[in-house]
Design an enzyme around this catalytic site. Structure first.
Site, short mmCIF file in Angstrom:
data_model
loop_
_atom_site.label_atom_id
_atom_site.label_comp_id
_atom_site.label_asym_id
_atom_site.label_seq_id
_atom_site.Cartn_x
_atom_site.Cartn_y
_atom_site.Cartn_z
N SER A 53 6.15 5.98 -0.72
CA SER A 53 7.46 5.39 -1.04
C SER A 53 8.21 4.88 0.18
CB SER A 53 8.33 6.41 -1.79
OG SER A 53 7.68 6.85 -2.96
N ARG A 54 7.46 4.49 1.19
CA ARG A 54 8.02 3.90 2.41
C ARG A 54 8.85 4.90 3.22
NH1 ARG A 54 4.47 1.25 1.24
NH2 ARG A 54 4.28 -1.01 1.16
N LEU A 55 8.71 6.19 2.96
CA LEU A 55 9.43 7.20 3.74
C LEU A 55 8.55 7.63 4.91
CD1 LEU A 55 11.02 9.31 0.85
CD2 LEU A 55 12.06 7.48 2.21
N GLU B 101 0.86 -1.18 0.00
CA GLU B 101 0.00 0.00 0.00
C GLU B 101 0.90 1.23 0.00
OE1 GLU B 101 -3.58 2.04 -0.06
OE2 GLU B 101 -3.32 -0.14 -0.04
#
Length: 701
Positions: free
Chosen positions: A675-677, A493
């Site tokens: 973006s997983r940041l 997600e």
């Protein structure tokens, strides 16, 4: 059932007389039935009536539901002799006359026993002689009558009307419900994991009734059969691949002719509904945050019109659609659709404008070239366009990302009934069948198959014996076919959340927790106080389980449990634990670590007696984490204690039950980001000027 010429068909919802359980009430029954999805209840006309006799003894629901309580008739301990049974039958007949026409009976417990017996008693002239025959049954927790004088009359012949039976795996009535099934002709059975209760629904196929014609068993029984999927607690499940209707080319044409003939639909109405169905199907699978660039390739006929409508809706859904429409027709309907798209500044591309590799410029390719009426081989430029879609398979072989293909009703170039005959045709990732799937859809092997046909009236479904799935909520599409093969490694997600910055964080982590917990409450998340409790015993092996937070103050988090459970044993060996709250709807997590100790016995006592009496008894019954031979042992012990404290006397708190208090020494607040940041802010204690304060630090995601 369809209508011809100037005949009109009046469609109404099926009306069920609902007979409640023993010593309950119509109001209680109605409350329990509202466990079912509103989309299901909206399709039924349910009439709830109280039984004719006031409760003559203690009700099992006392303390759970408010009185008054009623019963249909009285019986002896062996359930073989009945009192007021004839009066009960007369009363039900009066209700059927008063609220008629009644099409079926829906019964729970004692009401289910009555409902199942009435068709046979009516057939023998013993009951319901002044009303039409009972046409269908919904039996929840039912059984047979045991009176010798009634058994012969009620069950000597099979119960031939369509019947749907709910059997709970933990229901003490289950053996008697199975016995009842033997007296029913082709009963449809839905198994659920609960006990003697009205279960929540996962999927249901409903029906409507024409005022001009009785219910037909050959129609209702297969529709009831679609309910035989076992409940999984999931609100939406997929229709059975084999139980649905699949249409030949001729049948599909006949259905369309009926829709646009006696049913009064126009081509533009059907095109609008079809295009909306396609757009909603795409939105179900491919989110605009990751699949925004959509190219719709439209043919000259109705299938192309569906694609034009879908492009308009996709624009409003947040996508960036483009359209390739090489063989335009000047008919007003299609010209109007083009004008609508141009007014939204949706670009039109010629075939020459398209890149050689479609995957470079587009995330989704909508195949709207040819529908079920197409014959022969595709001609230019559509033969080349189909070839480009086919060639996209090469990207899969090299591991490169490629566009996904969505076909409307029929993958272009496929035979309507035989499918991709030579195996060289388009291989769509998503097929959106319209009205009802065509025969070629049985050859579809892609991961996503949806049906868009919520516009099909019951009269058409009856006329052509169509078995179609239910549509969830207000959706215009429903997933059908075989479950998709899921690549777990590809499941992800891309979170979209507001940034969580250091200057926004509260100085005290308890205050920050209250703030986020309040947000979870405000958006209506289910059980926002649920938390994963992780403990480690002296063996060094961690264990986790979900528990419920029952208190949080300036310093501590509190929960309650059995002091002889595994978690209690591990806490006695190592009094350190971690709590994790996960609020999916907000893309948030909170981790709390700290030292654990028991709360005072007075505090445990106070909380224990604030719980429902059933929960208090359950705490005594359950020797948590110990082995039990079966649920029946728990039920038996529960019944014994329920009888013991039936007078309302105080239920003593077990000595081995109470609360724990975690005093935090570390917090982490996590906010999901693109973006997983992700944002991760950690609170850790430190001393400044001999005072304890919390230091806030950002951690790498």
């Amino acid at each position: 059932m369809g209508s011809e010429g100037h005949n009109t068909v009046s469609i109404r919802k099926p009306r069920f007389l609902c007979l409640h359980g023993f010593r309950t009430s119509a109001e209680i029954h109605k409350t329990q039935m509202h466990k079912w999805p509103q989309s299901v209840l909206d399709e039924l006309d349910l009439v709830f009536v109280d039984a004719p006799f006031p409760c003559s003894g203690k009700s099992e629901v006392e303390g759970i539901f408010d009185p008054p309580y009623y019963e249909w008739f009285q019986f002896n301990k062996e359930f073989t002799e009945y009192t007021n049974f004839d009066e009960c039958l007369k009363y039900i007949e009066e209700c059927m006359i008063k609220y008629g026409p009644i099409d079926g009976l829906l019964g729970f417990s004692q009401g289910a026993i009555l409902s199942a017996a009435l068709p046979g008693l009516q057939e023998k002239g013993v009951a319901l002689t002044k009303v039409p025959k009972v046409k269908s049954l919904i039996i929840i927790g039912g059984a047979k009558l045991k009176s010798p004088s009634l058994i012969e009359k009620a069950y000597s012949s099979p119960i031939i009307c369509p019947s749907l039976h709910f059997l709970g795996e933990a229901d003490f009535m289950k053996p008697y419900g199975n016995e009842l099934l033997e007296s029913c002709f082709e009963p449809v059975v839905v198994h659920h994991p609960k006990g003697h209760t009205i279960p929540r629904l996962g999927i249901v196929i409903l029906f409507s009734i024409s005022d001009e014609e009785n219910l037909k068993t050959d129609i209702l029984r297969p529709q009831f059969r679609a309910l035989s999927t076992k409940f999984s607690g999931v609100s939406q499940t997929m229709g059975s691949f084999d139980s649905l209707s699949y249409l030949t080319q001729r049948e599909a044409a006949n259905v369309d002719e009926s829709l646009m003939g006696p049913l009064g639909f126009s081509v533009d109405q059907l095109m609008e509904l079809a295009g909306l169905s396609v757009a909603t199907s795409i939105a179900e699978v491919y989110k605009p945050s990751e699949y925004s660039r959509v190219l719709t390739i439209c043919g000259p006929g109705n299938n192309g019109g569906d694609g034009l409508v879908a492009a308009r809706h996709l624009h409003h859904f947040g996508y960036k659609p483009l359209v390739c429409y090489p063989k335009r027709t000047q008919k007003p309907l299609y010209a109007g659709l083009v004008t609508q798209l141009e007014a939204l500044s949706i670009p039109f591309l010629s075939v020459e404008d398209l890149p050689s590799d479609l995957s470079n410029d587009f995330d989704v390719l909508v195949d709207a070239m040819f529908g079920f009426s197409f014959h022969g081989s595709p001609r230019p430029p559509f033969d080349d366009l189909i070839h480009r879609l086919v060639s996209l398979r090469n990207h899969n072989q090299t591991g490169q990302k490629r566009s996904v293909i969505v076909s409307i009703d029929i993958p272009s170039g496929w035979h309507v009934e035989e499918g991709d005959v030579d195996g060289t045709g388009i291989k769509p990732d998503l097929l959106v069948s319209l009205t009802a799937p065509k025969l070629c859809a049985k050859k579809f092997i892609g991961p996503h198959h949806f049906l868009g046909g919520r516009f099909v009236p019951p009269a058409i479904a009856e006329k052509y014996n169509l078995i179609l799935p239910p549509y969830p909520g207000t959706s215009m599409c429903v997933r059908i076919g075989k479950p998709p093969q899921v690549d777990i490694s590809a499941m992800r997600e891309n979170y979209i959340s507001p940034e969580f910055l250091e200057e926004q964080a509260e100085a005290d982590p308890i205050n920050q927790f209250h703030k986020w917990f309040g947000d979870a409450l405000a958006v209506g998340l289910k059980e926002p106080n649920a938390m994963a409790l992780s403990t480690v015993g002296k063996d060094g092996k961690p264990s986790s389980r979900m528990v419920l937070l029952k208190g949080v103050d300036k310093n501590d988090f509190v929960w309650y449990t059995n002091y002889e459970s595994q978690k209690a044993r591990e806490l006695s060996e190592n009094p350190h634990a971690s709590l994790l709250f996960h609020w999916d709807g907000l893309n948030r997590q909170v981790r709390v670590e700290g030292y654990v100790q028991k709360v005072s016995d007075e505090e445990s006592e106070q909380y224990f007696h604030s719980r429902p009496r059933g929960s208090q008894i359950g705490a005594i019954v359950s020797k948590q984490s110990t082995v039990v031979p079966g649920r029946h042992v728990l039920h038996q012990k529960y019944k014994e204690l329920e009888q013991k404290y039936a007078d309302g006397s105080l239920i003593p708190k077990p000595k081995n039950w109470g609360g724990y208090r975690l005093t935090p020494h570390a917090f982490e607040f996590w906010q999901g980001q693109k973006s997983r940041l992700h944002d991760r802010l950690r609170y850790s204690p430190c001393e400044i000027n001999e005072q304890k304060v919390w230091k806030v630090e950002r951690l790498a995601p």
